[in-house]
Write an enzyme that holds these catalytic residues in place. Sequence first.
Site, short mmCIF file in Angstrom:
data_model
loop_
_atom_site.label_atom_id
_atom_site.label_comp_id
_atom_site.label_asym_id
_atom_site.label_seq_id
_atom_site.Cartn_x
_atom_site.Cartn_y
_atom_site.Cartn_z
NE ARG A 1 -29.96 -7.64 -9.08
CZ ARG A 1 -30.62 -8.31 -8.22
NH1 ARG A 1 -31.87 -8.90 -8.22
NH2 ARG A 1 -30.05 -8.46 -6.82
N GLY A 2 -28.07 -10.67 -9.73
CA GLY A 2 -28.10 -11.68 -8.69
C GLY A 2 -27.49 -12.82 -9.27
CD GLN B 1 -28.91 -3.71 -6.54
OE1 GLN B 1 -28.76 -2.76 -5.81
NE2 GLN B 1 -27.69 -4.12 -7.19
CG ASP C 1 -23.09 -11.36 -5.17
OD1 ASP C 1 -23.60 -10.63 -4.31
OD2 ASP C 1 -23.69 -11.37 -6.50
O1 MRU Z 1 -25.31 -6.29 -8.31
P1 MRU Z 1 -26.32 -7.39 -8.19
O2 MRU Z 1 -27.56 -6.95 -7.94
O3 MRU Z 1 -26.13 -8.58 -9.17
O4 MRU Z 1 -25.80 -7.90 -6.64
C1 MRU Z 1 -26.59 -8.92 -6.19
C2 MRU Z 1 -26.43 -9.17 -4.58
O5 MRU Z 1 -25.37 -8.78 -3.99
C3 MRU Z 1 -27.27 -10.21 -4.11
O6 MRU Z 1 -27.47 -9.92 -2.84
C4 MRU Z 1 -26.54 -11.81 -4.37
O7 MRU Z 1 -26.46 -11.91 -5.77
C5 MRU Z 1 -27.56 -12.81 -3.78
S1 MRU Z 1 -28.79 -13.11 -4.98
C6 MRU Z 1 -29.64 -14.56 -4.49
#
Ligand code: MRU
Length: 347
Positions: free
Chosen positions: A47-48, A197, A238
Amino acid sequence: MPFFTLKLTQNDTVEMIDQRKLPLEITYLELKNYKDVYNAVKDMVVRGAPAIGVAAAFGLYLGAKSINADGYEKFRDEFFKICDFMFTARPTAVNLGWATNRIKNLVIGDKNKSVPEIVKDIRDESLKIYNEDIEINRKMGFYGAKLIKDGATVLTHCNAGALATAGYGTALGVIRALVEQNKHVSVIADETRPFLQGARLTAWELMQDNIPVTLIADNSAGLLMRKGKIDAVIVGADRIASNGDVANKIGTYQVAVLAKENKVSFYVAAPLSTIDLRLGSGDEIPIEERDITEVTSFFGRQIAPLGVKALNYAFDITPNEYISAIITEKGVAVPPYKKSIADLFSK
Ligand code: MRU
């Protein structure tokens, strides 16, 4: 760093650390086909935003390899179906569509090549996306470190670190750059309900590198800011609209409002691939809604009354007026963002 987020192996499989299990179990999954990669993105094994983009690129290579076609057109049609499928894994992070489109455009340009040549080009491109991501994060670290003073305590929300990228991180890349410059910096990590997270990933990742980190419940940020314990906030993104509105993990907006109220600088670190110039404002960004069991239970154990209604929006939008600066690999954008973001793209 004693771990890796994901990689394409010599055997043409995709190996990734299972982020659902961290930090209690450190396990790596080996994915052999594009459907497995799709499921890993959907289920948040990986994820991220940037990491999702890289995973999609590797997945598309596995998909390309599996196509049985001897002519360009048949290959392209089959491959584009796989691209459309991969694109639907998660809706908010624009990096998924960005990586998919980059590979689709490569295939369009390869119309005079043989299928094995095209498949090789897709492999090379996916590795390029992976390597570029780490390089871009280091550049963001360089620019972002100039904004944070020596000795600062920096609050972050979610995980925008090595685990959210091919390596090094966006928001946590800025922290790593400060550490590499021998600056003193400590991190306050929001736990980031419901997927945790912050508690599970940011705390673990920083501890692996011996970077000082203190974990707080999400509802503690206001108190700490009011007490003057936070010098700056830095988060990832995102998707960012052309006016600088930022979609990031649910709860980011609350932190940004608190930061403005308490005169704490609020920074966003994100590569240009996270900026979606097609969108005029954050209102146009699709917000993922996830299964409500993430809210009603905790590590698989029901905590809310059975049958209670719940909402589980995974992201929120922080309007640009709460953002002090957006750190990218091409430099730092400051308000008014419409102009400063456009300027970065033309550099
Ligand atoms: O749901 P996730 O864990 O994929 O969300 C991730 C985030 O919101 C992060 O802050 C974002 O992707 C930036 S990652 C460099």
